[in-house]
Enzyme design. Structure first.
Site, PDB file in Angstrom:
ATOM      1  N   GLU A  33       0.868  -1.191   0.000  1.00 51.39           N
ATOM      2  CA  GLU A  33       0.000   0.000   0.000  1.00 51.39           C
ATOM      3  C   GLU A  33       0.903   1.239   0.000  1.00 51.39           C
ATOM      4  O   GLU A  33       1.807   1.363   0.813  1.00 51.39           O
ATOM      5  CB  GLU A  33      -0.930   0.012   1.219  1.00 51.39           C
ATOM      6  CG  GLU A  33      -1.742   1.286   1.399  1.00 51.39           C
ATOM      7  CD  GLU A  33      -2.534   1.710   0.165  1.00 51.39           C
ATOM      8  OE1 GLU A  33      -3.360   0.930  -0.312  1.00 51.39           O
ATOM      9  OE2 GLU A  33      -2.305   2.844  -0.347  1.00 51.39           O
ATOM     10  N   GLY A  38      -7.138   1.105   3.213  1.00 53.22           N
ATOM     11  CA  GLY A  38      -8.591   1.195   3.021  1.00 53.22           C
ATOM     12  C   GLY A  38      -8.953   1.893   1.727  1.00 53.22           C
ATOM     13  O   GLY A  38     -10.098   1.825   1.278  1.00 53.22           O
ATOM     14  N   GLY A  39      -7.987   2.603   1.131  1.00 51.46           N
ATOM     15  CA  GLY A  39      -8.194   3.192  -0.195  1.00 51.46           C
ATOM     16  C   GLY A  39      -9.246   4.284  -0.249  1.00 51.46           C
ATOM     17  O   GLY A  39      -9.517   4.977   0.736  1.00 51.46           O
ATOM     18  N   THR A  40      -9.868   4.401  -1.405  1.00 50.75           N
ATOM     19  CA  THR A  40     -10.767   5.518  -1.696  1.00 50.75           C
ATOM     20  C   THR A  40     -12.024   5.499  -0.833  1.00 50.75           C
ATOM     21  O   THR A  40     -12.372   6.517  -0.217  1.00 50.75           O
ATOM     22  CB  THR A  40     -11.196   5.453  -3.187  1.00 50.75           C
ATOM     23  OG1 THR A  40     -10.024   5.326  -3.989  1.00 50.75           O
ATOM     24  CG2 THR A  40     -11.963   6.694  -3.591  1.00 50.75           C
ATOM     25  N   CYS A  41     -12.715   4.379  -0.789  1.00 51.13           N
ATOM     26  CA  CYS A  41     -14.011   4.313  -0.096  1.00 51.13           C
ATOM     27  C   CYS A  41     -13.881   4.828   1.334  1.00 51.13           C
ATOM     28  O   CYS A  41     -14.623   5.705   1.774  1.00 51.13           O
ATOM     29  CB  CYS A  41     -14.527   2.879  -0.101  1.00 51.13           C
ATOM     30  SG  CYS A  41     -16.006   2.651   0.883  1.00 51.13           S
ATOM     31  N   HIS A 440     -46.469  -1.542   6.836  1.00 47.78           N
ATOM     32  CA  HIS A 440     -47.023  -0.182   6.813  1.00 47.78           C
ATOM     33  C   HIS A 440     -46.612   0.569   8.079  1.00 47.78           C
ATOM     34  O   HIS A 440     -46.626  -0.017   9.151  1.00 47.78           O
ATOM     35  CB  HIS A 440     -48.549  -0.244   6.757  1.00 47.78           C
ATOM     36  CG  HIS A 440     -49.177   1.107   6.885  1.00 47.78           C
ATOM     37  ND1 HIS A 440     -49.197   2.009   5.841  1.00 47.78           N
ATOM     38  CD2 HIS A 440     -49.764   1.728   7.945  1.00 47.78           C
ATOM     39  CE1 HIS A 440     -49.787   3.121   6.246  1.00 47.78           C
ATOM     40  NE2 HIS A 440     -50.139   2.984   7.528  1.00 47.78           N
TER      41      HIS A 440
HETATM   42  C1  LIG Z   1     -16.144  11.096  -3.675  1.00 49.04           C
HETATM   43  C2  LIG Z   1     -16.451   9.654  -3.921  1.00 49.04           C
HETATM   44  C3  LIG Z   1     -17.592   9.104  -3.404  1.00 49.04           C
HETATM   45  C4  LIG Z   1     -17.876   7.762  -3.621  1.00 49.04           C
HETATM   46  N1  LIG Z   1     -19.035   7.266  -3.102  1.00 49.04           N
HETATM   47  C5  LIG Z   1     -19.341   5.961  -3.314  1.00 49.04           C
HETATM   48  C6  LIG Z   1     -20.508   5.398  -2.742  1.00 49.04           C
HETATM   49  O1  LIG Z   1     -21.283   6.066  -2.074  1.00 49.04           O
HETATM   50  N2  LIG Z   1     -20.748   4.089  -2.952  1.00 49.04           N
HETATM   51  C7  LIG Z   1     -19.902   3.299  -3.683  1.00 49.04           C
HETATM   52  O2  LIG Z   1     -20.175   2.120  -3.842  1.00 49.04           O
HETATM   53  N3  LIG Z   1     -18.791   3.807  -4.243  1.00 49.04           N
HETATM   54  C8  LIG Z   1     -18.477   5.116  -4.069  1.00 49.04           C
HETATM   55  N4  LIG Z   1     -17.326   5.619  -4.594  1.00 49.04           N
HETATM   56  C9  LIG Z   1     -16.437   4.724  -5.355  1.00 49.04           C
HETATM   57  C10 LIG Z   1     -15.617   3.846  -4.393  1.00 49.04           C
HETATM   58  O3  LIG Z   1     -14.933   4.664  -3.477  1.00 49.04           O
HETATM   59  C11 LIG Z   1     -14.624   2.940  -5.152  1.00 49.04           C
HETATM   60  O4  LIG Z   1     -15.317   2.313  -6.191  1.00 49.04           O
HETATM   61  C12 LIG Z   1     -14.095   1.923  -4.160  1.00 49.04           C
HETATM   62  O5  LIG Z   1     -13.282   2.562  -3.208  1.00 49.04           O
HETATM   63  C13 LIG Z   1     -13.343   0.766  -4.826  1.00 49.04           C
HETATM   64  O6  LIG Z   1     -12.039   1.049  -4.975  1.00 49.04           O
HETATM   65  P1  LIG Z   1     -10.958  -0.045  -5.280  1.00 49.04           P
HETATM   66  O7  LIG Z   1     -11.147  -1.259  -4.453  1.00 49.04           O
HETATM   67  O8  LIG Z   1     -10.886  -0.228  -6.735  1.00 49.04           O
HETATM   68  O9  LIG Z   1      -9.594   0.673  -4.846  1.00 49.04           O
HETATM   69  P2  LIG Z   1      -9.329   1.941  -3.962  1.00 49.04           P
HETATM   70  O10 LIG Z   1     -10.240   2.011  -2.808  1.00 49.04           O
HETATM   71  O11 LIG Z   1      -9.246   3.133  -4.847  1.00 49.04           O
HETATM   72  O12 LIG Z   1      -7.894   1.607  -3.377  1.00 49.04           O
HETATM   73  C14 LIG Z   1      -6.757   1.491  -4.152  1.00 49.04           C
HETATM   74  C15 LIG Z   1      -5.553   1.499  -3.228  1.00 49.04           C
HETATM   75  O13 LIG Z   1      -4.401   1.184  -3.986  1.00 49.04           O
HETATM   76  C16 LIG Z   1      -3.342   2.006  -3.567  1.00 49.04           C
HETATM   77  N5  LIG Z   1      -2.395   2.067  -4.680  1.00 49.04           N
HETATM   78  C17 LIG Z   1      -2.593   2.604  -5.901  1.00 49.04           C
HETATM   79  N6  LIG Z   1      -1.517   2.433  -6.686  1.00 49.04           N
HETATM   80  C18 LIG Z   1      -0.602   1.787  -5.927  1.00 49.04           C
HETATM   81  C19 LIG Z   1       0.700   1.337  -6.174  1.00 49.04           C
HETATM   82  N7  LIG Z   1       1.290   1.483  -7.368  1.00 49.04           N
HETATM   83  N8  LIG Z   1       1.382   0.726  -5.177  1.00 49.04           N
HETATM   84  C20 LIG Z   1       0.777   0.527  -3.959  1.00 49.04           C
HETATM   85  N9  LIG Z   1      -0.474   0.926  -3.679  1.00 49.04           N
HETATM   86  C21 LIG Z   1      -1.160   1.547  -4.652  1.00 49.04           C
HETATM   87  C22 LIG Z   1      -4.009   3.326  -3.253  1.00 49.04           C
HETATM   88  O14 LIG Z   1      -3.222   4.100  -2.366  1.00 49.04           O
HETATM   89  C23 LIG Z   1      -5.306   2.866  -2.611  1.00 49.04           C
HETATM   90  O15 LIG Z   1      -5.172   2.734  -1.220  1.00 49.04           O
HETATM   91  C24 LIG Z   1     -16.997   6.961  -4.378  1.00 49.04           C
HETATM   92  C25 LIG Z   1     -15.815   7.499  -4.888  1.00 49.04           C
HETATM   93  C26 LIG Z   1     -15.540   8.833  -4.670  1.00 49.04           C
HETATM   94  C27 LIG Z   1     -14.272   9.398  -5.233  1.00 49.04           C
END
Ligand SMILES: Cc1cc2nc3c(=O)[nH]c(=O)nc-3n(C[C@H](O)[C@H](O)[C@H](O)COP(=O)(O)OP(=O)(O)OC[C@H]3O[C@@H](n4cnc5c(N)ncnc54)[C@H](O)[C@@H]3O)c2cc1C
Length: 458
Positions: A33, A38-41, A440
């Site tokens: 990582e 935990g990434g984007t979500c 209801h």
């Molecule tokens: C503002 C916003 C609101 C959202 N709201 C919703 C919602 O309400 N409901 C919903 O279902 N979805 C929502 N989403 C979408 C959702 O967040 C993503 O679809 C979800 O997080 C899935 O992501 P993922 O598993 O593909 O990877 P991500 O969660 O994006 O994680 C990828 C990880 O990989 C790491 N990484 C990247 N490149 C490298 C590398 N080269 N080396 C090491 N680590 C790396 C990153 O740091 C990150 O931690 C939203 C997105 C945004 C931006």
């Protein structure tokens, strides 16, 4: 060179879960990582935005308190520092939980740094080279930045930097009238900002039916949000402490000046600096990793899960990717991406819950179909709660009687949609749902009622 049974790149929604399953199957796993566990979500997507939407909803209800017979003396103020602190307090346990669970998992080694392929079975992370027969890519996506002249000369915000905002932007201009822009736009309007949404297309959230786009534009305008459609930003410049955007709109030029600019025009996969060429992994023209129905890339032993494979852009699609890979690889059970039904929600107020096809898609398919709609004004629970905006619509295949799709724009639409989704997964006829006795007073009780009034789709 450390050798593992499996390498997982990225700790988004599928990577950590898959790492746990692999370890449970006696695999020696490396997880890499580069930033926030935990990434984007967890950090910059679903969790923090829904937390902000909840604060905004509270402000909205307080302003409407008199409608419910509740008197509030004095002005309603939103303390943005407290709003951000609440958001951070919700996010932190999730992030820390993912980090702790991986770091304490026996059989799992965590590397913190940027991962790049150096060969088909070799990945480098900050000078250390790891090898494995199986690599799982879960690197997610980031905000796409359009090549607008001058944009790189101003300090604009994205969904990531919005997470640090602990003040009220006097005038927030949002580039992009799609899901992310709409959620932030309504929340900040309710916090007290002036909000302008600039959308280049003729309507908001163009993937939805026109009536849905129109209804949301109407709600937003009623709340005082300036929604500009058919408007293309062709230049950006700093003007004192403000940001000025040159906008071209059906042959006319105008200027929009705001104090802050949020760019929300789409996402791009984090695949451009991953050394995919060194491993021979194929991507499409937009950088999404090409995968088959079981999420295998063109290179044996490499899978791509989550947003980076372009097969879904949601937390639940990424989680479902984990389930598909785990089932095929570890459980000897065949599962496929094409088995899943489109489902998602937009967390405006009221929210939009979606399942299956839109009305436009049904029309395009040429299937003989039936449709039923209901205004939320006719839903007693919505009426009782004083939240009657929106409408619901369901489409059914006339011959098979199976539900083709639904759009529920209204109170609890994000929850109610699941009663439709589950019947779709069961491949049951709509009559099963029509004859079910629902509770209801709820919004869901009107789904069977709606299904009694199916009309041919003209
Ligand atoms: C503002 C916003 C609101 C959202 N709201 C919703 C919602 O309400 N409901 C919903 O279902 N979805 C929502 N989403 C979408 C959702 O967040 C993503 O679809 C979800 O997080 C899935 O992501 P993922 O598993 O593909 O990877 P991500 O969660 O994006 O994680 C990828 C990880 O990989 C790491 N990484 C990247 N490149 C490298 C590398 N080269 N080396 C090491 N680590 C790396 C990153 O740091 C990150 O931690 C939203 C997105 C945004 C931006």
């Amino acid at each position: 060179m450390p050798n593992y049974d499996a390498i997982v790149i990225g700790t988004g929604q599928s990577g950590p879960a898959l790492a746990r399953r692999l370890v449970a199957a006696d695999c020696n796993v490396a997880v890499i990582e580069r930033k926030l566990f935990g990434g984007t979500c967890v950090n910059t997507g679903c969790t923090p935005t829904k937390t902000l939407v909840a604060s905004a909803y509270a402000a909205h209800v307080v302003r409407r308190a008199a409608d419910y017979g509740v008197k509030i003396e004095g002005a309603v103020n939103v303390d943005m520092k407290a709003v951000k602190a609440r958001k951070d307090a919700v996010v932190a346990p999730s992030r820390n939980g993912v980090e702790r669970s991986l770091k304490t998992l026996k059989g799992c080694t965590v590397y913190e740094g940027h991962a790049r392929f150096v060969a088909e079975k070799e990945v480098a992370v900050d000078g250390t080279e790891l090898t494995a027969d199986r690599t799982f890519i879960n690197v997610g996506a980031r905000a796409a930045i359009p090549p607008i002249p001058g944009l790189d000369q101003v300090s604009y915000l994205t969904n990531t930097s919005m997470m640090d905002v602990d003040f009220l932007p006097p005038h927030l201009v949002i580039l992009g009238g799609s899901y992310i822009g709409l959620e932030f736009g309504q929340a900040y309007r309710r916090f007290g900002s002036e909000v302008t949404i600039i959308e280049s297309g003729p309507r908001l959230i163009a993937r939805e039916d026109e009536d849905i786009s129109q209804a949301i534009a109407d709600f937003f305008r009623e709340e005082g949000i300036d929604v500009r459609l058919d408007s293309k930003v062709v230049g950006v410049e700093k003007q004192g402490n403000s940001i000025a955007m040159k906008v071209e709109s059906v042959g006319r030029s105008s200027q929009v000046v705001g104090t802050h600019l949020l760019v929300a025009v789409g996402r791009r996969p984090n695949t451009d600096d991953l050394g995919l060429d060194k491993a021979g992994v194929a991507t499409d023209a937009h950088g999404y990793i090409q995968v088959d129905d079981q999420l295998r890339t063109n290179v044996a032993g490499i899978w791509a899960l989550g947003d980076c494979n372009g097969r879904g852009a949601f937390t639940h699609t990424s989680w479902n990717d984990f389930e598909i890979v785990a089932a095929n690889l570890l459980d000897n059970e065949e599962r496929r991406v094409s088995d899943r039904i489109t489902a998602y929600a937009l967390y405006t107020d009221p929210p939009l819950g979606r399942a299956g096809m839109t009305e436009a898609q049904v029309r395009q398919s040429g299937k003989p179909a039936l449709i039923t709609t209901m205004a939320m004004e006719d839903v007693s629970r919505a009426y009782e709660k004083g939240e009657t905006k929106g409408f619901m619509k369901i489409l059914v295949d006339r011959d098979s009687k199976q539900i083709l799709g639904a759009s529920l724009l209204g109170l609890s639409g994000d929850e109610v949609i699941h009663c439709i989704l589950d019947v779709m997964y069961a491949k049951a006829p709509y009559t099963v749902l029509q004859r079910a006795m629902h509770i209801h007073p709820t919004v869901s009780e009107f789904i069977p009622t709606m299904l009694e009034d199916l009309q041919p789709l003209q």
